[in-house]
Scaffold this active site. Structure first.
Site, PDB file in Angstrom:
ATOM      1  CB  SER A 146      -0.963  -0.003   1.190  1.00  0.00           C
ATOM      2  OG  SER A 146      -0.263   0.221   2.387  1.00  0.00           O
ATOM      3  CG  ASP A 204       5.415  -0.170   5.440  1.00  0.00           C
ATOM      4  OD1 ASP A 204       6.345  -0.412   6.241  1.00  0.00           O
ATOM      5  OD2 ASP A 204       4.442  -0.929   5.282  1.00  0.00           O
TER       6      ASP A 204
END
Lengths: 396, 396
Positions: A146, A204
């Site tokens: 994502s 991330d």
């Protein structure tokens, strides 16, 4: 608006060392995983915005005029710091999801709309475009798919609006951005991550933006200077797990056995720091014995992760299978199933790698031969992309 | 000299927690293993001393008159503190080993002669006797079989010479000795261990003498008060290993990665201490959740032992096989093969135990269902011994 199509890609991430320990204030190292998400924006003049996400079988389109109306009701303030419940509610109503829409589709569409409306807020009229996103990353496997999506969206939309450069210099096939531009991409990507995850750590999207290796501790993220790209086998055991439940399990064990667990977390911390030191040395004066150290650190940390209670029989199997080929593996991320990686030292015979891959896929695992320490968000010329990626982006 | 035959038995030992860490000053817990060595002395008047060791196929006899001559040339000083090279040389010449004699036979015979000559030094003439020793313990598996042998020899010879009591009270079928007598037995047994091992730690003979559980740290040995007897499966992987090489491996890793290894050893230390605490509670206020804690400690320490580098594929197999039956195992002793134990909690269905045993023996492992925390050196009436033990002691 840029005249031509724009191609970008962003990497996934693996945690090299320090998963779970980082929750308790210890150092963790994350590296960019060269399984990438690719995004192509083609500007149009037909008054439409089209989003294609072939990995999850989603295809949506909107009239720019309707997006414009939505935006007007939307942009009550300046640059956002987090999606508000009101924003999210308005986007959901606009998107008009059906009961068929998967969670992945809903979240991907919401993140796109959010970033499109905010990043293009100074454009009059709003730009018309086709967006195609295709990824090598499996979703929900803890590999930052994502974040790679959000980073690609942020970079491509920012470039489309000429907030960052979107042109490759003559003769150059791939390029990154300046530190300032990367900061901007990362800030917007983090907002995309917030739409998708609610309260992400920011690790991330940072790894996917900067690439290479990052060190994080106590909420601070810093980039490691000069690290080697390492060859790995990345294996998805496909055993589903709940990160939340695993984090809670470690916490419980820490409360139950503080005298046992605190030094164990200190030992994991020392593994991350030693790994950081060795990676730094490898970039300057590489030597074969550095790989032996990396292997020892991988083995020790895998045992530690078992000891803190986040192992799984499937991961034991992964480690034993690769050990029987003389290779060293550890889980990466939450554990309890999910993914593990196996270090492939230079000069390793390809027959060994193939044999290990065969054994792993024979267990029902999915397996990729790739690298870590990969470049972050990058701008590409079509000629620099592999044929299968181009085919996927062309919807073939 | 006692008129009747004298029967004694002594247990083996397992390290519950702290193997290897103890070398670096940490706490270790050892428990008496109820696989026992049995010894019968039958006094005679025929001027012969006969030693039968059916486990290793050894049978020797000597004229008392010749032993007397040897003793005269031998007892130049008072009570010994360690076998001297001169003593050992004289004993070897006297024993006159052939090239057929195995190492086990040589060492067992030397230890017997040494203890016989010294313990019986005040007897004129030296006693004539048949000694039969039979053991349930495998040799060379790190289970303290040589210590159990030395302890049996010391106790039986001391009782024969009436330096400690050798008679059971009316109606009593098994008994131990007073603290003072146990100290005497242990001191002599330690000398027997020195004949066999050169420089033993003294742990094995102490556990075999006192039974129950002992704590040792930095050369200090103390007995744990009131501990529960625990049911276990003891498994011998039969994978040979060198304790010396494994100890050196841990040392090397400690030198190479002090920041990683020191907290790890501290964590092992905390496991031993927590285990000691829980065992103490179990004896006073037993509760089922204490077994859960013991299982968690076993799992964590097994991972730690892997992390310090003394694991082995055979031990992984042992742990996984028993885990698939819901049971918890760890290596015991040096590691790198050798033995492991599996805790059997109360109320566990026997079918589970049988199924686990079958799976383990199916791997080529040898497996015993037994207990730890067993009584130390004991004096027995023939009626208290199981038929197979009696048959073995009768040479049938």
């Amino acid at each position: 608006m840029l005249p031509e199509a724009l191609l970008v890609s962003a990497p996934g991430k693996v945690i090299l060392h320090g998963e779970h320990a980082v929750v308790h204030g210890k150092v963790a190292l994350a590296e960019a995983l060269n399984l990438r998400t690719f995004l192509r924006i083609k500007p149009h003049q037909d008054g439409k915005v089209r989003l294609s996400l072939p990995n999850i079988g989603a295809k949506r389109d909107w009239d720019v005029s309707k997006l414009q109306l939505l935006q007007t009701a939307f942009l009550d303030s300046g640059e956002p710091t987090a999606p508000t419940p009101e924003h999210m509610e308005k986007l959901k109503v606009f998107a008009g999801f059906t009961t068929d829409s998967s969670d992945s589709e809903r979240l991907a569409v919401l993140a796109f709309l959010y970033l499109y409306l905010f990043i293009c807020r100074k454009q009059r009229p709003l730009p018309s475009m086709d967006i195609m996103v295709w990824s090598e990353l499996p979703t929900g496997a803890g590999l930052g798919s994502s974040a790679a999506y959000s980073v690609c969206l942020a970079a491509a939309l920012l470039a489309s609006c000429e907030e960052i450069t979107g042109r490759l210099k003559e003769g150059v096939t791939s390029a990154g951005w300046t530190e300032e531009e990367l900061n901007l991409i990362n800030r917007w990507a983090f907002l995309g991550e917030k739409v998708i995850h609610g309260n992400p750590s920011g690790v991330d999207n940072s790894v996917s933006t900067w690439g290479g290796a990052l060190r994080f501790q106590g909420g601070n993220i810093s980039s490691l200077q000069r690290i080697p790209e390492l060859r790995i086998l990345l294996t998805n055991t496909k055993v589903p797990r709940s990160t939340k439940a695993l984090v809670a399990r470690v916490k419980d064990r820490l409360v139950k056995f503080p005298e046992i667990m605190n030094p164990l977390l200190a030992s994991i911390d020392a593994i991350s720091r030693e790994c950081e030191r060795v990676l730094g040395m490898m970039a300057v004066t590489p030597a074969p014995e550095q790989y032996v150290v990396l292997e020892e650190l991988i083995d020790m940390n895998q045992h530690h992760l078992n000891a803190i209670g986040v192992g799984h029989a499937s991961l034991d199997r992964l480690c034993q299978l690769t050990a029987s080929h003389g290779l060293h593996s550890k889980l990466t991320g939450a554990g309890g199933g999910g993914c593990g990686f196996t270090l492939l030292r230079p000069g390793l015979e390809q027959s060994v790698v193939e044999s290990a891959k065969q054994a792993l896929t024979g267990c029902g695992f999915e397996c990729w031969e790739t690298t870590i320490g990969a470049p972050g968000i990058s701008l590409h010329s079509p000629s620099s992309l592999k044929a299968d990626v181009l085919r996927a982006l062309n919807g073939l």
